[in-house]
Motif scaffolding. Structure first.
Motif, PDB file in Angstrom:
ATOM      1  N   ALA A   1      15.772  46.255 -28.792  1.00 35.76           N
ATOM      2  CA  ALA A   1      15.631  45.212 -29.803  1.00 35.76           C
ATOM      3  C   ALA A   1      14.190  44.727 -29.814  1.00 35.76           C
ATOM      4  N   ILE A   2      13.687  44.430 -31.012  1.00 35.98           N
ATOM      5  CA  ILE A   2      12.327  43.909 -31.184  1.00 35.98           C
ATOM      6  C   ILE A   2      12.421  42.614 -31.971  1.00 35.98           C
ATOM      7  N   ASN A   3      11.937  41.530 -31.386  1.00 34.22           N
ATOM      8  CA  ASN A   3      11.995  40.203 -32.009  1.00 34.22           C
ATOM      9  C   ASN A   3      13.418  39.820 -32.412  1.00 34.22           C
ATOM     10  N   GLY A   4      14.386  40.207 -31.582  1.00 35.84           N
ATOM     11  CA  GLY A   4      15.770  39.817 -31.826  1.00 35.84           C
ATOM     12  C   GLY A   4      16.541  40.752 -32.727  1.00 35.84           C
ATOM     13  N   PHE A   5      15.914  41.798 -33.280  1.00 39.67           N
ATOM     14  CA  PHE A   5      16.581  42.736 -34.183  1.00 39.67           C
ATOM     15  C   PHE A   5      16.712  44.099 -33.502  1.00 39.67           C
ATOM     16  N   GLU A   6      17.929  44.614 -33.479  1.00 39.10           N
ATOM     17  CA  GLU A   6      18.170  45.922 -32.870  1.00 39.10           C
ATOM     18  C   GLU A   6      17.573  47.017 -33.739  1.00 39.10           C
ATOM     19  N   THR A   7      16.875  47.945 -33.101  1.00 35.52           N
ATOM     20  CA  THR A   7      16.177  49.008 -33.834  1.00 35.52           C
ATOM     21  C   THR A   7      17.029  50.258 -34.014  1.00 35.52           C
ATOM     22  N   GLY A   8      18.119  50.361 -33.270  1.00 33.84           N
ATOM     23  CA  GLY A   8      18.921  51.581 -33.312  1.00 33.84           C
ATOM     24  C   GLY A   8      18.456  52.618 -32.315  1.00 33.84           C
TER      25      GLY A   8
ATOM     26  N   ALA B   1      16.258  44.112 -24.383  1.00 32.69           N
ATOM     27  CA  ALA B   1      17.463  44.908 -24.124  1.00 32.69           C
ATOM     28  C   ALA B   1      18.700  44.196 -24.635  1.00 32.69           C
ATOM     29  N   VAL B   2      19.623  44.988 -25.190  1.00 32.38           N
ATOM     30  CA  VAL B   2      20.945  44.495 -25.601  1.00 32.38           C
ATOM     31  C   VAL B   2      21.975  45.424 -24.978  1.00 32.38           C
ATOM     32  N   LEU B   3      22.876  44.866 -24.186  1.00 33.94           N
ATOM     33  CA  LEU B   3      23.881  45.684 -23.508  1.00 33.94           C
ATOM     34  C   LEU B   3      24.858  46.281 -24.504  1.00 33.94           C
ATOM     35  N   ASN B   4      25.091  47.584 -24.388  1.00 28.39           N
ATOM     36  CA  ASN B   4      26.119  48.252 -25.174  1.00 28.39           C
ATOM     37  C   ASN B   4      27.464  48.056 -24.480  1.00 28.39           C
ATOM     38  N   LYS B   5      28.280  47.142 -25.013  1.00 24.75           N
ATOM     39  CA  LYS B   5      29.544  46.793 -24.355  1.00 24.75           C
ATOM     40  C   LYS B   5      30.561  47.928 -24.423  1.00 24.75           C
ATOM     41  N   ASN B   6      30.291  48.933 -25.237  1.00 27.61           N
ATOM     42  CA  ASN B   6      31.195  50.085 -25.330  1.00 27.61           C
ATOM     43  C   ASN B   6      30.769  51.228 -24.416  1.00 27.61           C
ATOM     44  N   TYR B   7      29.743  51.009 -23.617  1.00 25.87           N
ATOM     45  CA  TYR B   7      29.308  52.045 -22.676  1.00 25.87           C
ATOM     46  C   TYR B   7      30.422  52.297 -21.661  1.00 25.87           C
ATOM     47  N   SER B   8      30.797  53.551 -21.477  1.00 31.86           N
ATOM     48  CA  SER B   8      31.985  53.848 -20.667  1.00 31.86           C
ATOM     49  C   SER B   8      31.739  54.850 -19.546  1.00 31.86           C
ATOM     50  N   THR B   9      30.498  55.284 -19.329  1.00 32.15           N
ATOM     51  CA  THR B   9      30.241  56.267 -18.284  1.00 32.15           C
ATOM     52  C   THR B   9      30.517  55.685 -16.898  1.00 32.15           C
ATOM     53  N   PHE B  10      30.127  54.441 -16.675  1.00 33.15           N
ATOM     54  CA  PHE B  10      30.501  53.730 -15.452  1.00 33.15           C
ATOM     55  C   PHE B  10      30.568  52.239 -15.789  1.00 33.15           C
ATOM     56  N   ALA B  11      31.256  51.476 -14.941  1.00 34.32           N
ATOM     57  CA  ALA B  11      31.482  50.054 -15.194  1.00 34.32           C
ATOM     58  C   ALA B  11      30.182  49.275 -15.030  1.00 34.32           C
ATOM     59  N   VAL B  12      29.869  48.462 -16.015  1.00 32.64           N
ATOM     60  CA  VAL B  12      28.657  47.655 -15.965  1.00 32.64           C
ATOM     61  C   VAL B  12      28.936  46.316 -16.634  1.00 32.64           C
TER      62      VAL B  12
END
Length: 677
Positions: free
Chosen positions: A436-443, A394-405
């Protein structure tokens, strides 16, 4: 240098000499003085260039004397002031700083600790908690491979963290506690601990557990009372003796009214008690009308179910029930959120009821999910998959804005297991966790939320959440970070409240020795998080009518303010946006409880055991000179002479490059001066 390198340098010298003689000693029209001048300059230039090409390496050895380190850890908590030990701390620091023999032998460094650990700047003795284990762990990490006997100036009373006595097992250096406080035992009755639920449901009863402790000689009796608004709601007579010096009371109180209910617990003090502050403790319970009910539907047994139950019910406002699909279909109307764990064909009736009742859902998929069934039963997301599995991080999406995380350490979590394939979300969505798989984000999204026509849903494509909760505990020594993340997700999904441009989040009550934080999110007119806004909070003390204004600071995708500077009391607040007519009101209560005032003396026995386990010695303030003398005369702590051997290539020697530039420049100027150019 090797023999081969020396041979190459000799050959370079011969070649340079031959070329210089050929240029200026054979059939030249220059005068004798110019021939010599040009020949020498050209020889130096050619020889220097050839030596640079050979690039010989030189070894140089330097020596340095390294003194042993002497970290001094000073307790900056309020208990030091309560025990009237501030003068002893100042005297200790003066003696350490002014003793030339000690400073000649040791590299002395000063640190302070309370809630946190850091370099000593100034002492206020106002920290509301003491975390001795954190201070020792941090010092151990700083001087892990160094000789560093440690002076620990403290009363030994710890209010946070692991037991520091057991942390000593990993400490590599001797600890010399300077015990701040006396060992005299005073007669004392105190409320050692009071446990109660943070929330209770209307017309129910909530449990309270109280641990009372007696220090003294002989037998005594006292009254334990709990009152609310001056009215006694519980009373019990308790008796103590030297042998039976603690009592645990368990009872229940009625939750009769909705809202914040404040109580005062008190054990009547004895006549000769020195400290009566620890005889009283305030606590509060928020009475709510109904709970948030969560239903987990699963046809398999999996560790994730236990992790979800623990995380969701960590907040007492929520209940969780686990049912099989055959049992769940008729019960959906009693729940605000339906968690569908690894759906397969047996979930058909459940999906039919969800569609009819428009229930919010959280779908968690994994290796037991029937994607052919899932792709056909709903239209929110699709996945063309095979029987193969893959590990996804998992990679956190820092632009996620629906609620504070906040980022709870997702990058360090072990991977989840998912079926191979691309997850496509067919409706408008926002990604909370990227895959992410092996450190690379898949989209592809790993966790995404959707909101359509007032219905909220989420898809979490991966099993193994129990490993995340376990890893979170290893990182933070508690489950709060992971449980808080799951709690925010559930809080969003379980609510159908219409979204506003300014969302404010706060607790109903805080204890003043804990973080007092209020967070907010502000969105523009298109409901996109606005990180350029200026938010302020105006706090009003209800009793004194004093108003204080604080700015909210941007933190990832939300704004936050720390209100720990406020004294205990009832408060009303308004969060507003500058240059916008948008504001939100609220209220909270800060309960007065200073855990640092609960101690009568230093924990002498524990500090002495700490010293023994680390091969150190404990001292009292009047023996400070003896502590310093023992450190000075201790032959175990000696300065170490270290040698450092460096291999330096000649190409790094800038003076040789300067010499080449100088010889070429000199030759050009001489030619110019003599009219040869």
């Amino acid at each position: 240098m090797t023999t081969e390198t020396i041979l190459y340098i000799c050959i370079a010298g011969v070649i340079s000499l031959v070329l210089a003689l050929f240029m200026y000693g054979y059939k030249t029209k220059y005068s004798k003085s110019l021939r010599w001048t040009f020949g020498i300059l050209r020889f130096i230039t050619l020889f220097s260039l050839l030596v640079l090409l050979i690039n010989p390496k030189f070894k140089s050895e330097t020596y340095s004397v390294e003194k042993p380190h002497l970290p001094v850890l000073v307790d900056n908590s309020a208990s030091i002031a309560e025990l009237e030990q501030t003068d002893n701390v100042s005297a200790l620091l003066d003696k350490l700083k002014n003793n030339s023999a000690l400073n000649d032998k040791y590299d002395v460094s000063y640190f302070s600790f309370g809630n946190d650990f850091g370099e000593l700047d100034s002492l206020s003795f106002s920290e509301k908690n003491t975390d001795l284990s954190k201070a020792l762990d941090a010092t151990n990490a700083l001087f892990k491979n160094e000789t560093a006997p440690t002076i620990l100036a403290t009363d030994g009373n710890q209010t946070l963290g692991r037991d520091y006595e057991f942390s000593s097992a990993t400490y590599k250096n001797a600890i010399y506690p300077l015990i701040l406080g006396d060992s005299t035992t005073y007669t004392d009755l105190k409320i050692a601990r009071l446990n109660s639920n943070r929330y209770a449901f209307l017309k129910n009863k909530f449990p309270v557990e109280v641990i009372l402790v007696y220090n003294g000689t002989g037998s005594v009796r006292s009254q334990f009372i709990i009152s609310q608004n001056g009215t006694t709601v519980y009373r019990e007579t308790v008796a103590f003796s030297e042998n039976a010096n603690s009592k645990t009371l368990n009872f229940t109180l009625p939750a009769s009214n909705v809202g914040l209910q404040k109580y005062v617990a008190q054990i009547s003090p004895l006549e000769d008690e020195k400290n009566t502050t620890n005889n009283t403790k305030q606590f509060a319970v928020e009475v709510i009308d109904q709970a948030t009910n969560v239903l987990v539907v699963s046809d398999i047994i999996h560790p994730d179910l236990g992790a979800l139950k623990k995380a969701i019910t960590a907040n007492e406002q929520r209940t969780l029930t686990i049912k099989k699909p055959s049992e769940a279909a008729s019960l959906l109307n009693d729940y605000q959120l339906i968690v569908l764990y690894q759906p397969e064909r047996g979930f058909a009736q459940v999906y039919s009821e969800i569609k009819k009742l428009k229930k919010n859902t959280l779908t968690i998929t994994g290796t037991n999910t029937d994607w052919n069934f899932l792709n056909g039963i709903q239209q929110q997301f699709k996945k063309e998959t095979s029987l193969q599995t893959e590990d996804v991080s998992a990679v956190l999406n820092k632009n996620y804005s629906t609620f504070a995380v906040t980022d709870i350490g997702f990058n360090d979590f072990p991977p989840l297991t998912a079926t191979f394939g691309e997850l496509r979300v067919m409706v408008p969505y926002e990604t909370l966790l990227d895959q992410a798989i092996n450190g690379f984000e898949t989209g592809n999204p790993l966790l995404a939320t959707t909101e359509l026509n007032g219905k909220r849903d989420a898809i979490w494509d991966g099993e193994g959440l129990w490993k995340w909760r376990a890893q979170s505990y290893l990182q933070h020594d508690n489950f709060q970070e992971f449980d808080g993340f799951i709690g925010k997700l559930v809080q969003y999904l379980a609510s159908n409240k219409r979204r506003s441009r300014l969302e404010v989040s706060n607790e109903t009550f805080y204890y003043n020795n804990s973080p007092i934080k209020v967070s907010a999110q502000y969105f523009d007119k298109n409901y996109v998080f606005d990180s350029r806004a200026a938010l302020n909070i105006t706090v009003r003390n209800v009793e004194t009518d004093k108003r204080t204004k604080f700015p909210l600071l941007l933190k990832n995708n939300f704004y936050e303010v720390d209100l720990n500077s406020l004294p205990a009391g009832d408060y009303q607040f308004t969060v507003s946006v500058e240059e916008e007519e948008i504001a939100r009101d609220g209220s909270f209560t800060i309960l007065d409880f200073n855990v640092e005032q609960q101690f009568l003396n230093a924990n002498v026995s524990k500090l002495k055991r700490l010293a023994e386990k680390t091969s150190g010695t404990a001292y009292f303030p009047m023996k400070t000179d003896a502590l310093i003398e023992s450190l000075i005369t201790n032959d175990s702590y000696r300065s170490i002479q270290k040698s450092e051997l460096k291999t330096v290539p000649l190409i790094d020697w800038k003076y040789l490059l300067a010499l080449i530039v100088l010889t070429l420049s000199a030759e050009w100027f001489i030619r110019k001066y003599n009219g040869l150019i």
